[in-house]
Design a protein around this motif. Sequence first.
Motif, short mmCIF file in Angstrom:
data_model
loop_
_atom_site.label_atom_id
_atom_site.label_comp_id
_atom_site.label_asym_id
_atom_site.label_seq_id
_atom_site.Cartn_x
_atom_site.Cartn_y
_atom_site.Cartn_z
N UNK A 50 0.56 11.21 -9.83
CA UNK A 50 0.02 11.01 -8.44
C UNK A 50 -1.21 9.86 -8.22
N UNK A 51 -2.11 10.45 -9.35
CA UNK A 51 -3.18 9.28 -9.40
C UNK A 51 -3.09 7.86 -9.58
N UNK A 52 -1.91 7.53 -10.47
CA UNK A 52 -1.39 6.22 -10.74
C UNK A 52 -1.03 5.80 -9.41
N UNK A 53 -0.02 6.48 -8.65
CA UNK A 53 0.49 6.02 -7.51
C UNK A 53 -0.65 5.78 -6.52
N UNK A 54 -1.72 6.40 -6.29
CA UNK A 54 -2.96 6.12 -5.43
C UNK A 54 -3.34 4.77 -5.71
N UNK A 55 -3.73 4.79 -7.13
CA UNK A 55 -4.14 3.42 -7.81
C UNK A 55 -3.50 2.26 -7.44
N UNK A 56 -2.25 2.29 -7.48
CA UNK A 56 -1.41 1.07 -7.28
C UNK A 56 -1.17 0.76 -5.70
N UNK A 57 -1.13 1.99 -4.89
CA UNK A 57 -1.55 1.80 -3.33
C UNK A 57 -2.65 1.02 -3.01
N UNK A 58 -3.58 1.58 -3.63
CA UNK A 58 -4.93 0.88 -3.37
C UNK A 58 -4.95 -0.51 -3.66
N UNK A 59 -4.63 -0.78 -5.00
CA UNK A 59 -4.27 -2.39 -5.30
C UNK A 59 -3.54 -3.23 -4.55
N UNK A 60 -2.33 -2.66 -3.87
CA UNK A 60 -1.41 -3.37 -3.06
C UNK A 60 -2.29 -3.50 -2.04
N UNK A 61 -2.75 -2.57 -1.36
CA UNK A 61 -3.41 -2.61 -0.07
C UNK A 61 -4.40 -3.45 -0.02
N UNK A 62 -5.39 -3.14 -1.15
CA UNK A 62 -6.58 -4.07 -1.11
C UNK A 62 -6.59 -5.45 -1.74
N UNK A 63 -5.56 -5.83 -2.49
CA UNK A 63 -5.28 -7.12 -3.18
C UNK A 63 -4.21 -8.02 -2.91
N UNK A 64 -2.98 -7.22 -3.11
CA UNK A 64 -1.95 -8.11 -3.15
C UNK A 64 -1.28 -8.35 -1.84
N UNK A 65 -1.37 -7.25 -0.85
CA UNK A 65 -1.02 -7.57 0.50
C UNK A 65 -1.77 -8.71 1.14
N UNK A 66 -3.01 -8.40 1.06
CA UNK A 66 -3.81 -9.60 1.76
C UNK A 66 -3.55 -11.05 1.42
N UNK A 67 -3.40 -11.26 -0.07
CA UNK A 67 -3.27 -12.31 -0.51
C UNK A 67 -1.85 -12.93 0.08
N UNK A 68 -0.77 -12.26 -0.11
CA UNK A 68 0.48 -12.87 0.18
C UNK A 68 0.35 -12.95 1.65
N UNK A 69 0.18 -12.05 2.33
CA UNK A 69 0.04 -12.20 3.91
C UNK A 69 -0.84 -13.53 4.22
#
Length: 93
Positions: free
Chosen positions: A22-41
Amino acid sequence: SVAFCTTAATIVSGAVAERINFWVYVFSTISIAGGSYPLVSQWIWAGHNSDFEGSGWLANKGFVDFAGSGVVHLLGAIAAITSAWWVGPRVGR
């Protein structure tokens, strides 16, 4: 935009269901929401002229994003495929 971001992050959960902590999923969600998504959008929806939606460098090259589906599903798919490859097959398959 928050709904788009969470949708991109939850696409990953279907690809790695029952294979990660679960905590790996939380970390991946935070990294997508805080890093990947803002960059790509930013590549599509904003650029030097952030007052005009659709002025990112991909939009300037002709990329058309219908209602945000391109950003959400492409980012979610790439993250899901990468995560599934990294985790490996399900046990017993």
